[in-house]
Design a protein around this motif. Sequence first.
Motif, PDB file in Angstrom:
ATOM      1  N   LEU A   1      -2.022   2.929 -10.059  1.00 16.61           N
ATOM      2  CA  LEU A   1      -2.958   1.884 -10.125  1.00 16.61           C
ATOM      3  C   LEU A   1      -2.874   1.119 -11.655  1.00 16.61           C
ATOM      4  CD1 LEU A   1      -5.605   1.045  -8.813  1.00 16.61           C
ATOM      5  CD2 LEU A   1      -7.049   2.534 -10.113  1.00 16.61           C
ATOM      6  N   TYR A   2      -2.749   1.769 -12.605  1.00 16.03           N
ATOM      7  CA  TYR A   2      -2.545   1.216 -13.586  1.00 16.03           C
ATOM      8  C   TYR A   2      -1.383   0.565 -14.323  1.00 16.03           C
ATOM      9  CZ  TYR A   2      -7.400   2.623 -14.949  1.00 16.03           C
ATOM     10  OH  TYR A   2      -8.914   2.995 -15.126  1.00 16.03           O
ATOM     11  N   THR A   3      -0.134   0.909 -13.630  1.00 12.94           N
ATOM     12  CA  THR A   3       0.784   0.311 -14.371  1.00 12.94           C
ATOM     13  C   THR A   3       1.625  -0.565 -13.363  1.00 12.94           C
ATOM     14  OG1 THR A   3       2.066   2.572 -13.314  1.00 12.94           O
ATOM     15  CG2 THR A   3       1.580   2.539 -15.595  1.00 12.94           C
ATOM     16  N   THR A   4       1.212  -0.737 -11.877  1.00 11.63           N
ATOM     17  CA  THR A   4       1.872  -1.589 -10.833  1.00 11.63           C
ATOM     18  C   THR A   4       0.852  -2.217 -10.253  1.00 11.63           C
ATOM     19  OG1 THR A   4       1.896  -0.057  -9.179  1.00 11.63           O
ATOM     20  CG2 THR A   4       3.471   0.161 -10.766  1.00 11.63           C
ATOM     21  N   ASP A   5       1.083  -3.348  -9.269  1.00 15.46           N
ATOM     22  CA  ASP A   5       0.253  -3.879  -8.523  1.00 15.46           C
ATOM     23  C   ASP A   5       0.144  -3.441  -7.071  1.00 15.46           C
ATOM     24  OD1 ASP A   5       2.428  -4.821  -7.533  1.00 15.46           O
ATOM     25  OD2 ASP A   5       2.008  -7.125  -7.773  1.00 15.46           O
ATOM     26  N   VAL A   6       0.752  -2.109  -6.906  1.00 17.47           N
ATOM     27  CA  VAL A   6       0.694  -1.612  -5.615  1.00 17.47           C
ATOM     28  C   VAL A   6      -0.661  -1.081  -5.265  1.00 17.47           C
ATOM     29  CG1 VAL A   6       3.172  -0.936  -5.537  1.00 17.47           C
ATOM     30  CG2 VAL A   6       1.217   0.699  -6.270  1.00 17.47           C
ATOM     31  N   GLU A   7      -1.358  -0.870  -4.034  1.00 19.01           N
ATOM     32  CA  GLU A   7      -2.748  -0.108  -3.706  1.00 19.01           C
ATOM     33  C   GLU A   7      -2.360   1.273  -3.392  1.00 19.01           C
ATOM     34  OE1 GLU A   7      -6.136   0.264  -3.608  1.00 19.01           O
ATOM     35  OE2 GLU A   7      -5.793  -1.933  -3.665  1.00 19.01           O
ATOM     36  N   PRO A   8      -2.535   1.992  -4.531  1.00 18.62           N
ATOM     37  CA  PRO A   8      -2.180   3.538  -4.272  1.00 18.62           C
ATOM     38  C   PRO A   8      -3.289   4.149  -3.686  1.00 18.62           C
ATOM     39  CG  PRO A   8      -2.784   3.072  -6.591  1.00 18.62           C
ATOM     40  CD  PRO A   8      -2.917   1.728  -5.732  1.00 18.62           C
ATOM     41  N   MET A   9      -2.955   5.332  -2.992  1.00 18.23           N
ATOM     42  CA  MET A   9      -4.159   6.137  -2.263  1.00 18.23           C
ATOM     43  C   MET A   9      -3.583   7.776  -2.274  1.00 18.23           C
ATOM     44  SD  MET A   9      -5.711   5.599   1.460  1.00 18.23           S
ATOM     45  CE  MET A   9      -5.941   4.043   1.129  1.00 18.23           C
ATOM     46  N   ALA A  10      -4.220   8.627  -3.000  1.00 18.92           N
ATOM     47  CA  ALA A  10      -3.938  10.016  -2.687  1.00 18.92           C
ATOM     48  C   ALA A  10      -4.560  10.226  -1.205  1.00 18.92           C
ATOM     49  CB  ALA A  10      -4.680  10.720  -3.670  1.00 18.92           C
ATOM     50  N   ILE A  11      -3.682  11.117  -0.751  1.00 12.06           N
ATOM     51  CA  ILE A  11      -3.981  11.365   0.869  1.00 12.06           C
ATOM     52  C   ILE A  11      -3.755  13.029   0.787  1.00 12.06           C
ATOM     53  CG2 ILE A  11      -3.419  11.385   2.853  1.00 12.06           C
ATOM     54  CD1 ILE A  11      -1.933   8.608   2.662  1.00 12.06           C
TER      55      ILE A  11
ATOM     56  N   THR B   1       0.701  -1.263  -0.052  1.00 11.09           N
ATOM     57  CA  THR B   1       0.031  -0.162   0.060  1.00 11.09           C
ATOM     58  C   THR B   1       0.952   1.420   0.031  1.00 11.09           C
ATOM     59  OG1 THR B   1      -0.147   0.005   2.604  1.00 11.09           O
ATOM     60  CG2 THR B   1      -1.969  -1.057   1.254  1.00 11.09           C
ATOM     61  N   VAL B   2       0.632   2.099  -1.026  1.00 11.29           N
ATOM     62  CA  VAL B   2       1.380   3.211  -1.025  1.00 11.29           C
ATOM     63  C   VAL B   2       0.563   4.478  -1.155  1.00 11.29           C
ATOM     64  CG1 VAL B   2       2.875   4.525  -2.676  1.00 11.29           C
ATOM     65  CG2 VAL B   2       3.125   1.939  -2.660  1.00 11.29           C
ATOM     66  N   GLY B   3       0.530   5.560   0.023  1.00  8.89           N
ATOM     67  CA  GLY B   3      -0.015   6.661  -0.132  1.00  8.89           C
ATOM     68  C   GLY B   3       0.961   7.750  -0.862  1.00  8.89           C
ATOM     69  N   ILE B   4       0.104   8.843  -1.449  1.00  2.77           N
ATOM     70  CA  ILE B   4       0.996   9.988  -2.065  1.00  2.77           C
ATOM     71  C   ILE B   4       0.338  11.220  -1.241  1.00  2.77           C
ATOM     72  CG2 ILE B   4       1.578  11.039  -4.083  1.00  2.77           C
ATOM     73  CD1 ILE B   4       0.123   7.820  -4.356  1.00  2.77           C
TER      74      ILE B   4
ATOM     75  N   GLY C   1      11.179  -6.641  -5.285  1.00  2.00           N
ATOM     76  CA  GLY C   1      10.439  -7.624  -5.339  1.00  2.00           C
ATOM     77  C   GLY C   1       8.822  -7.445  -4.485  1.00  2.00           C
ATOM     78  N   ARG C   2       8.824  -6.211  -4.101  1.00  2.00           N
ATOM     79  CA  ARG C   2       7.688  -5.905  -3.140  1.00  2.00           C
ATOM     80  C   ARG C   2       6.365  -5.297  -3.969  1.00  2.00           C
ATOM     81  NH1 ARG C   2      10.494  -2.602   1.679  1.00  2.00           N
ATOM     82  NH2 ARG C   2      12.192  -3.970   2.083  1.00  2.00           N
ATOM     83  N   ALA C   3       6.768  -5.188  -5.262  1.00  2.00           N
ATOM     84  CA  ALA C   3       5.577  -4.730  -6.224  1.00  2.00           C
ATOM     85  C   ALA C   3       6.028  -5.297  -7.732  1.00  2.00           C
ATOM     86  CB  ALA C   3       5.235  -3.410  -6.460  1.00  2.00           C
ATOM     87  N   SER C   4       5.025  -5.645  -8.336  1.00  2.00           N
ATOM     88  CA  SER C   4       5.428  -5.812  -9.939  1.00  2.00           C
ATOM     89  C   SER C   4       4.613  -4.618 -10.947  1.00  2.00           C
ATOM     90  CB  SER C   4       4.610  -7.307 -10.206  1.00  2.00           C
ATOM     91  OG  SER C   4       4.961  -8.179  -9.262  1.00  2.00           O
TER      92      SER C   4
ATOM     93  N   TYR D   1       4.038   2.448   2.524  1.00  2.00           N
ATOM     94  CA  TYR D   1       4.932   3.435   1.992  1.00  2.00           C
ATOM     95  C   TYR D   1       4.033   4.566   1.852  1.00  2.00           C
ATOM     96  CZ  TYR D   1       7.907  -0.595   0.795  1.00  2.00           C
ATOM     97  OH  TYR D   1       8.644  -1.788   0.969  1.00  2.00           O
ATOM     98  N   ILE D   2       4.872   6.000   1.852  1.00  2.00           N
ATOM     99  CA  ILE D   2       4.185   7.001   1.614  1.00  2.00           C
ATOM    100  C   ILE D   2       5.060   7.917   0.764  1.00  2.00           C
ATOM    101  CG2 ILE D   2       3.604   9.500   2.279  1.00  2.00           C
ATOM    102  CD1 ILE D   2       1.968   8.301   4.632  1.00  2.00           C
ATOM    103  N   VAL D   3       4.673   8.394  -0.427  1.00  2.00           N
ATOM    104  CA  VAL D   3       5.382   9.401  -1.326  1.00  2.00           C
ATOM    105  C   VAL D   3       5.069  10.897  -0.875  1.00  2.00           C
ATOM    106  CG1 VAL D   3       5.629  10.028  -3.651  1.00  2.00           C
ATOM    107  CG2 VAL D   3       5.801   7.795  -3.202  1.00  2.00           C
TER     108      VAL D   3
END
Length: 649
Positions: free
Chosen positions: A398-408, A357-360, A501-504, A442-444
């Motif tokens: 969301l469209y280019t990786t298998d992470v679970e992204p979220m705008a914060i 899970t990745v927050g921006i 190896g934590r995302a594809s 993670y957070i960006v």
Amino acid sequence: MALLRRHKRTPPPVEEPPPEAAPEARLTAYDAYGRAVSLTREEYRTRVLPATLRKSWDNPPALYSAIVQGLRDDFAEDLLDASAHLAEIDPDPERATTARGIVLMKTGDLDGADEVLRHFHGTHDPSGVILTNLAKVAAERGDHERAHDLLAEALQIDPNLENGLLWWAALAREQGGEAAYLEALDAIAEVQGSWRPQLWLARHRLDEGDLDGALELYRAVLDLAADQSDALLMISGDLGNAGHVEQVFELVMPRYVPERHALSVGFNLLNASVQGGRRTEGEALLHRIGLLNAPHARDQVAAFGRSLDERKAAELGPPQASEPEAAPTIVDVPRPLWHTYLGRPDWLLPSAERRATVGILTLADATGDERVGGGPEAATTVGGLARSTPLALAEALLYTTDVEPMAIIPVVRGLGAVVPAEGWPPEDVIDVGRTEGAELNYIVTGSVAQSDASTSVRLELWDIERGEAVDALSKETTAEDAGTALVDLGQQLVSRLVNEGRASALADPTHYAVPAGALLDGYLAACDELFALTLAGEGLTDPERLYGERDLLNQLLNLTLANRQVLLPKLAFLAGLVLNRARGSGIYQEYRAPALAMADAERDPATDAFAVTAVAYQLFDRGDAFDARVRQLGEQGRQAVADWLASLQ
């Protein structure tokens, strides 16, 4: 040794540069979406005019209007066939004869014009407009005495002929000055049923400072001609120009019907609303005019909307925080806003098992003070980039990786999004990442620094479990390229997770491509606009202070029209309309024509745009067209898409 004699050379004559050619005259046309198209006269003559005439060929009123417009644009030679055809099919012989006579006159066929007009005059009751045009033929032939007599006869029959009256008054002024001009108007004002000469006499009284005298004439005019656009236009314009705004509201506003009268009258009334501080009446009238969906009026409607919004902002004062001492509300946006408000079309999302899970987080202004709230901005400003980058980057991931992204995006209720100064404190970043029930891996986060010379962007990747930033990237760029740089840096940072190896990375998706260039700048602005609409719709900001909403919707529409082959702007535009409707506003109805034109233009059931634009049919109650789309999608084997559309009903 003799000296060589130098002969005095006569300098060559200075050649004057050839005069610059005058710029070619251009005409403006409007397409179904309200876009102004500038054409040379030749382009207009060969492309627009013939198509307009063909479209109106068997519709006498429409064909007459097309001929009149062609005459205004000085295309008489191209109207000969159309005017002859109108004379054959028009049930109104006076109208057809007038059009034919003027076309022949403008093409130099005075004998033909005279014959056509005389034939009507000899077989019908006397007509003021026919006599006026016979007077013009006489004047063209140099028979000014006959022209004067014909014109006088015409005005006794119809004293309200605009061209005839102004010609009559101008002749009097040439011969006897201002006194003769007024006497000429007075004489025609004595004719039973007259109202137009009174308008010019009233203008003279206004110029003389005689308001009561002008109002007396205006009331008499309105007793006879309250339904005439010309009367309402001149009264509202003259009173407004003279500063008598209250009288405009008294005399004209109650009589104006946008569906029946000229738009120019409405614009005069809107000017009076702005000048006189009559915001409530102005807003109601503006919406009624907007509902006409007149393509050539959309920019003016938006401009009046801005003027009325300025008055509204002054009346309401600055917004206040709903809970002044409370911490900002954290708004999580796990999916694109268009996905949320278009009924969750999951078929447009990639199918993937999500991992990290990745927050921006909203970016910071590295060179300024903290800002809270404010309206949407272009993607070349710090505020616009700070709010829109998390939304656009989360969508790209969301469209280019298998992470679970979220705008914060932290929001102060009542004010809007928070853009911190310098940067988010590390402890705040970690706290956001460890919020119970919404833990992130993670957070960006990052910042934007802008000067007159350049724009610097920086992004950091925070590992929440370790409690520290593990990578950072920065770039010096221009304001125009800052959005591209931020999205690119964000994707580079997340590619570290792929390498570890934590995302594809996902294969190229079917429905989406990361926007670039001008499209990305436009889409970043669209994200900021949709977020502003979302905050108002969800009650996080005051909808009454959502200023410039027509501008927002116009920009979403323009982005769509500039990228006709791309799906993403269509999704944003339709979501904007849905958001407007969802909070009870009727402004979305002002976009009925372009939205339906967009849907009607899609013909291929195999395309995503064919499915998505059917939302317009649902929005604007085109049930038959909507049902047909659902059926066609099912027949194409796109049942999931058909089911999504059906769920919107």
